[in-house]
Design an enzyme around this catalytic site. Sequence first.
Site, mmCIF file in Angstrom:
data_model
loop_
_atom_site.group_PDB
_atom_site.id
_atom_site.type_symbol
_atom_site.label_atom_id
_atom_site.label_comp_id
_atom_site.label_asym_id
_atom_site.label_seq_id
_atom_site.Cartn_x
_atom_site.Cartn_y
_atom_site.Cartn_z
ATOM 1 N N SER A 141 0.846 -1.190 0.000
ATOM 2 C CA SER A 141 0.000 0.000 0.000
ATOM 3 C C SER A 141 0.885 1.245 0.000
ATOM 4 O O SER A 141 2.037 1.206 0.421
ATOM 5 C CB SER A 141 -0.933 0.015 1.207
ATOM 6 O OG SER A 141 -0.189 0.012 2.416
ATOM 7 N N PHE A 170 5.733 3.415 1.061
ATOM 8 C CA PHE A 170 5.335 2.152 0.438
ATOM 9 C C PHE A 170 5.444 1.068 1.498
ATOM 10 O O PHE A 170 6.519 0.764 1.987
ATOM 11 C CB PHE A 170 6.241 1.822 -0.751
ATOM 12 C CG PHE A 170 5.666 0.758 -1.676
ATOM 13 C CD1 PHE A 170 4.815 -0.234 -1.216
ATOM 14 C CD2 PHE A 170 5.990 0.754 -3.011
ATOM 15 C CE1 PHE A 170 4.291 -1.204 -2.066
ATOM 16 C CE2 PHE A 170 5.475 -0.216 -3.882
ATOM 17 C CZ PHE A 170 4.621 -1.183 -3.407
ATOM 18 N N GLU A 171 4.300 0.500 1.848
ATOM 19 C CA GLU A 171 4.224 -0.576 2.836
ATOM 20 C C GLU A 171 4.022 -1.904 2.107
ATOM 21 O O GLU A 171 2.943 -2.202 1.623
ATOM 22 C CB GLU A 171 3.051 -0.325 3.798
ATOM 23 C CG GLU A 171 3.180 0.916 4.649
ATOM 24 C CD GLU A 171 3.806 0.641 6.007
ATOM 25 O OE1 GLU A 171 4.099 -0.534 6.296
ATOM 26 O OE2 GLU A 171 3.988 1.605 6.772
ATOM 27 N N MET A 172 5.085 -2.699 2.009
ATOM 28 C CA MET A 172 4.971 -4.030 1.416
ATOM 29 C C MET A 172 4.226 -4.958 2.380
ATOM 30 O O MET A 172 4.186 -4.737 3.586
ATOM 31 C CB MET A 172 6.359 -4.605 1.135
ATOM 32 C CG MET A 172 7.269 -3.712 0.320
ATOM 33 S SD MET A 172 6.847 -3.705 -1.429
ATOM 34 C CE MET A 172 7.985 -2.425 -2.013
#
Length: 354
Positions: A226, A289-291
């Site tokens: 996200s 950016f959250e993997m």
Amino acid sequence: MKKITKTMLALSLSGVMTFGALTTAGLPVGAVGNGPNYNGNESIQTSILTTYEELVDYLEKQEQRQQAMELEVIGETVKGRDIYMAKYISNEENPTILFLTQQHGNEQLTTEGAMEFIKHLGTGKTSSVLDNVNILIIPMLNADGAMGDVNFSTDDYIASGDRHLTRTNANNIDLNREHNKPIDEMEPEARALYENVFEKYEIDYLIDLHHQGTQSERDGKLVSGSILYPTNPNVDPAIVEDSKKLGAVVFHEIESKGWGHLGKYNGGSGDNIGRNGIALRYDIATLLFEMRGMSDHTNPTAVLGQKSNGYLIRQTVNTLDSTVKAIADGSIDTVDTSFWETLPFQTTRPSNEE
């Protein structure tokens, strides 16, 4: 056993991580967010992850091989580990992007991806890109947390392997909540970032790479990650717009592959958070950016099994590669940002117990 395990991991990822041949073949089934997590049959092994010492050795070897690369020590962690930054600066007038990983020590696959990207920058296929954009990469800000060398117990962390990886630094402080403090009052890692990077270099763009839990979804499908721009109301609207452009490059790149599925991160607006505080203090366009999935945690639903490593590393590499190309050729200036108007915030999938 550790070396054998890492060799096996390298072989399993070789088809995925060969740059220039990134096809969907070889990706794990269900790569669109649906990889195994801790609640399945997959074990969590931290021993296959790159250690701090291995990272340093890797960076030093890449510097020897790459004429365009310069390695800089920007400071030290609480425990005295040097913090490294890889630099590609051909012209100080070029726009500059900073990639930052592992503010949280238990979020490591973005670091593995950053290492692959550094190797890619030395292949000779990126000369035109490096002529038109400056790149800074800090692949492990919180090295003490990444090594589990901390001043508090890690007994509640659940991964197996040669160490635990902690979210906070050795003093049990969240480095991603330091960004509104006076610089001289920050933790050593954050202070090094500010004194020797933000205060020293003219940075235009920043992608702050993290990992989140495993159960976030959008449109009924688990996300592979996200994204979010600065949401603090005091950030210059022009910087917010440039941040949205940065996110647009990433969104269109990942969504176009067919195996990525991104949501809008439901993050706070506090200026103590990196994407907000950095944008506010320095007028830098920032993107979080959250993997999907962490490497270790006290909460089982936050940790992802290693069968998902390949597509998450690849997602990191694609993110870094697409953004430097868009900045270098100027296409970031005209990228379509309208998707932000309809991209829904991700939600948390209810557990089976619920």
